[in-house]
Design a protein around this motif. Structure first.
Motif, PDB file in Angstrom:
ATOM      1  N   TRP A   1       0.827  -1.202   0.000  1.00  0.00           N
ATOM      2  CA  TRP A   1       0.000   0.000   0.000  1.00  0.00           C
ATOM      3  C   TRP A   1       0.863   1.255   0.000  1.00  0.00           C
ATOM      4  CZ3 TRP A   1      -4.616   1.355  -1.249  1.00  0.00           C
ATOM      5  CH2 TRP A   1      -5.161   2.561  -0.797  1.00  0.00           C
TER       6      TRP A   1
ATOM      7  N   ARG B   1       1.540   7.328  -6.632  1.00  0.00           N
ATOM      8  CA  ARG B   1       0.495   8.296  -6.926  1.00  0.00           C
ATOM      9  C   ARG B   1       0.921   9.728  -6.642  1.00  0.00           C
ATOM     10  NH1 ARG B   1      -5.032   5.311  -4.750  1.00  0.00           N
ATOM     11  NH2 ARG B   1      -5.096   3.718  -6.412  1.00  0.00           N
ATOM     12  N   ARG B   2       1.962   9.928  -5.750  1.00  0.00           N
ATOM     13  CA  ARG B   2       2.437  11.286  -5.455  1.00  0.00           C
ATOM     14  C   ARG B   2       3.354  11.817  -6.553  1.00  0.00           C
ATOM     15  NH1 ARG B   2       2.926   9.284   0.026  1.00  0.00           N
ATOM     16  NH2 ARG B   2       5.138   8.871  -0.362  1.00  0.00           N
TER      17      ARG B   2
ATOM     18  N   ASN C   1       0.837   4.221  -2.879  1.00  0.00           N
ATOM     19  CA  ASN C   1       0.637   5.640  -2.538  1.00  0.00           C
ATOM     20  C   ASN C   1       1.823   6.480  -2.976  1.00  0.00           C
ATOM     21  OD1 ASN C   1      -1.812   5.174  -1.420  1.00  0.00           O
ATOM     22  ND2 ASN C   1      -1.073   4.985   0.682  1.00  0.00           N
TER      23      ASN C   1
END
Length: 281
Positions: free
Chosen positions: A267, A274-275, A271
């Motif tokens: 996870w 995605r940044r 994440n």
């Protein structure tokens, strides 16, 4: 004592994986029949006057599985043999005297490895309207007893109807059973065989189901063997008891935490992507 205990565990696990007669998908001459509505123990009884006594002949049978073990209250000598699918019991009654069982023996099935044979007496491409359920039993006075159930397709009857005893001669119990369960699945045999176009639409579904079913069965077998052999090793070699019998107990105790850490790690990676790969200064 320990060896007997371990062997008992192993035998129970292997028994679960052994092949068994599938009453729900019985195959006869390339056609499938669902005999599961008949899966129950039934008793057929007839009486004959034999002065000064009365003789009762009972047949107990189940076309889908071996008979259940009788309670301990029944003397062992009066019980149907273990592994029997059909049993013949002859009881003698005399006034003011306790009933006495004079005969008891297996007419079908004599061990856990026995299974019935389904045989169509007619030939042809149509679904047979009748077929025979045949199984050998015990050997009595050099004669091998057996049961021959003639199943007849009868959609107007009920599956709860009982079979008819045709006779018991030369060790062969002959029965006739006219029930809807004796009709091939999909109708009474008058539909056309599937076309080539239909066959082309089904391979993926059938083969996929067979693959996953096979893999699941293989997983269950391997898991059962892992558990049984691990328990046997811990019990016989390590001399463990209680929860310590579980193989690799420490690993399985930490397994949920390992799964949690792995999930959090994945996870976090998702994440991070995605940044966009940069952080605010």
């Amino acid at each position: 004592m320990r060896s007997s205990f371990a062997l008992g565990i192993l035998a129970s696990a292997l028994a679960l994986t052994a092949s068994a007669f599938d009453c729900k998908k019985a195959q006869v001459a390339g056609h499938t029949y669902d005999l599961s509505p008949l899966s129950r123990e039934i008793t057929l009884e007839s009486n004959a006057t034999t002065p000064p006594t009365l003789t009762s002949t009972r047949y107990v049978l189940n076309p889908c599985a071996p008979l259940k073990a009788e309670p301990d209250s029944v003397p062992e000598i009066d019980r149907c043999p273990n592994g029997a699918w059909a049993c013949r019991l002859v009881t003698n009654f005399k006034k003011d005297e306790k009933p006495r069982i004079t005969e008891v023996n297996a007419v079908a099935g004599k061990s856990s490895k026995d299974e019935p044979v389904l045989e169509a007496k007619t030939s042809g491409s149509d679904k047979p309207s009748e077929f025979h359920w045949i199984m050998k039993g015990a050997e009595v006075e050099k004669t091998v007893w057996s049961t021959d159930i003639k199943f007849v397709c009868n959609k107007s009857a009920k599956d709860q109807d009982l079979p008819t005893v045709v006779g018991f001669k030369d060790g062969v119990l002959s029965l006739e059973w006219a029930v809807p369960a004796a009709c091939a699945l999909g109708g009474g045999g008058d539909e056309k065989p599937p076309s080539d176009g239909d066959k082309e639409k089904k391979p993926v579904e059938s083969s996929g189901g067979g693959f996953f079913s096979t893999m699941f069965s293989l997983f269950v077998v391997i898991s059962a063997l892992y558990l049984v052999l691990g328990v046997m090793y811990n019990y016989l070699i390590v001399r463990a008891t209680g929860l310590d019998l579980i193989p690799n107990r420490a690993f399985w105790r930490e397994f949920p935490y390992l799964c949690s850490d792995f999930t959090q790690h994945v996870w976090g990676m998702v994440n991070g992507r995605r940044r966009g790969g940069y952080s605010v200064v």
